[in-house]
Scaffold this active site. Structure first.
Site, short mmCIF file in Angstrom:
data_model
loop_
_atom_site.label_atom_id
_atom_site.label_comp_id
_atom_site.label_asym_id
_atom_site.label_seq_id
_atom_site.Cartn_x
_atom_site.Cartn_y
_atom_site.Cartn_z
N LYS A 1 -21.27 10.14 -6.27
CA LYS A 1 -20.89 9.11 -7.24
C LYS A 1 -19.51 9.39 -7.82
O LYS A 1 -18.66 8.48 -7.89
CB LYS A 1 -21.93 9.01 -8.36
CG LYS A 1 -21.65 7.87 -9.34
CD LYS A 1 -22.67 7.87 -10.47
CE LYS A 1 -22.40 8.97 -11.46
NZ LYS A 1 -23.25 8.90 -12.66
N ASP B 1 -24.27 4.05 -10.35
CA ASP B 1 -24.82 4.79 -11.49
C ASP B 1 -26.09 4.09 -11.95
O ASP B 1 -26.61 3.19 -11.27
CB ASP B 1 -23.79 4.88 -12.62
CG ASP B 1 -23.50 3.53 -13.27
OD1 ASP B 1 -23.94 2.49 -12.72
OD2 ASP B 1 -22.85 3.51 -14.32
#
Length: 214
Positions: free
Chosen positions: A120, A138
């Site tokens: 991420k 997220d």
């Protein structure tokens, strides 16, 4: 959900916010990398407050190393997990100098090899600093993708892969910012503001709220 509906969703999000970006404050790829490292399980507001003091003192890998671990922690101690994050920052800065000439690498593989940098974080840096059309999923994006049925999936990687397949190419570069902001301010976890949502009629969420937005 079909392509026509997805296209309309992202058209509306784009019309409402033509130039979305991260809410983390940064002025270089290195500053963005450090800010994202600090942002795990922390608010952007809290990170910005810390980096507003840190970056004027140390905004290069060498300057951060010169500050030292204890020095970095003096600026990050208001952020959750600051000790671990500060160690990762020091280790990352050392690797940037030793292996990358002090520059932030521009491939996911090289970014993920840095301490504390997962998929991420790497995707955020690639997208925001270098303009690569990738999807940093997220909790906000995971929720929005599943709740609206834009790209439902059982885990973040499944959602990421599906978004990369189904988001029309013209929207792909900014899609992750639109989805994060939509999840943060409208499609909230506990009390989604469905009545003021600009994609309400396109969303497939089965428990839409009817209360007025505050």
């Amino acid at each position: 959900m079909n392509k026509t509906i997805r296209t309309e969703i992202f058209t509306r999000l784009r019309d409402a916010d033509p130039h979305p970006t991260t809410e983390l404050n940064f002025s270089s790829p290195f500053e963005l990398l450090i800010a994202v490292l600090l942002s795990a399980q922390a608010t952007d507001k809290g990170v910005n407050k810390a980096t507003a003091k840190l970056f004027p003192v140390a905004n290069t890998p060498q300057a951060m190393l010169d500050l030292g671990l204890e020095g970095v922690m003096e600026y990050t101690r208001t952020i959750g997990l600051y000790q671990t994050k500060s160690r990762h920052i020091i280790q990352t800065c050392r690797l940037l100098l030793d292996k990358h000439g002090g520059q932030v690498p521009q491939t996911r593989e090289e970014l993920e090899a840095l301490p504390g940098v997962g998929r991420k974080t790497a995707n955020v840096v690639l997208n925001t600093a270098f303009g690569v059309p990738v999807m940093a999923v997220d909790t906000h994006i995971f929720r929005v993708a599943n709740r609206t049925k834009i790209a439902p999936g059982k885990n973040v990687r499944e959602v990421e892969d599906k978004l990369m397949r189904v988001v029309p190419k013209e929207f792909l570069l900014n899609a992750h910012h639109w989805l994060i902001l939509h999840g943060r301010y409208t499609c909230k976890a506990q009390k989604p503001l469905c009545q003021s949502c600009i994609i309400n009629d396109l969303c497939e969420y089965g428990a839409k709220t009817t209360f007025q937005a505050a």
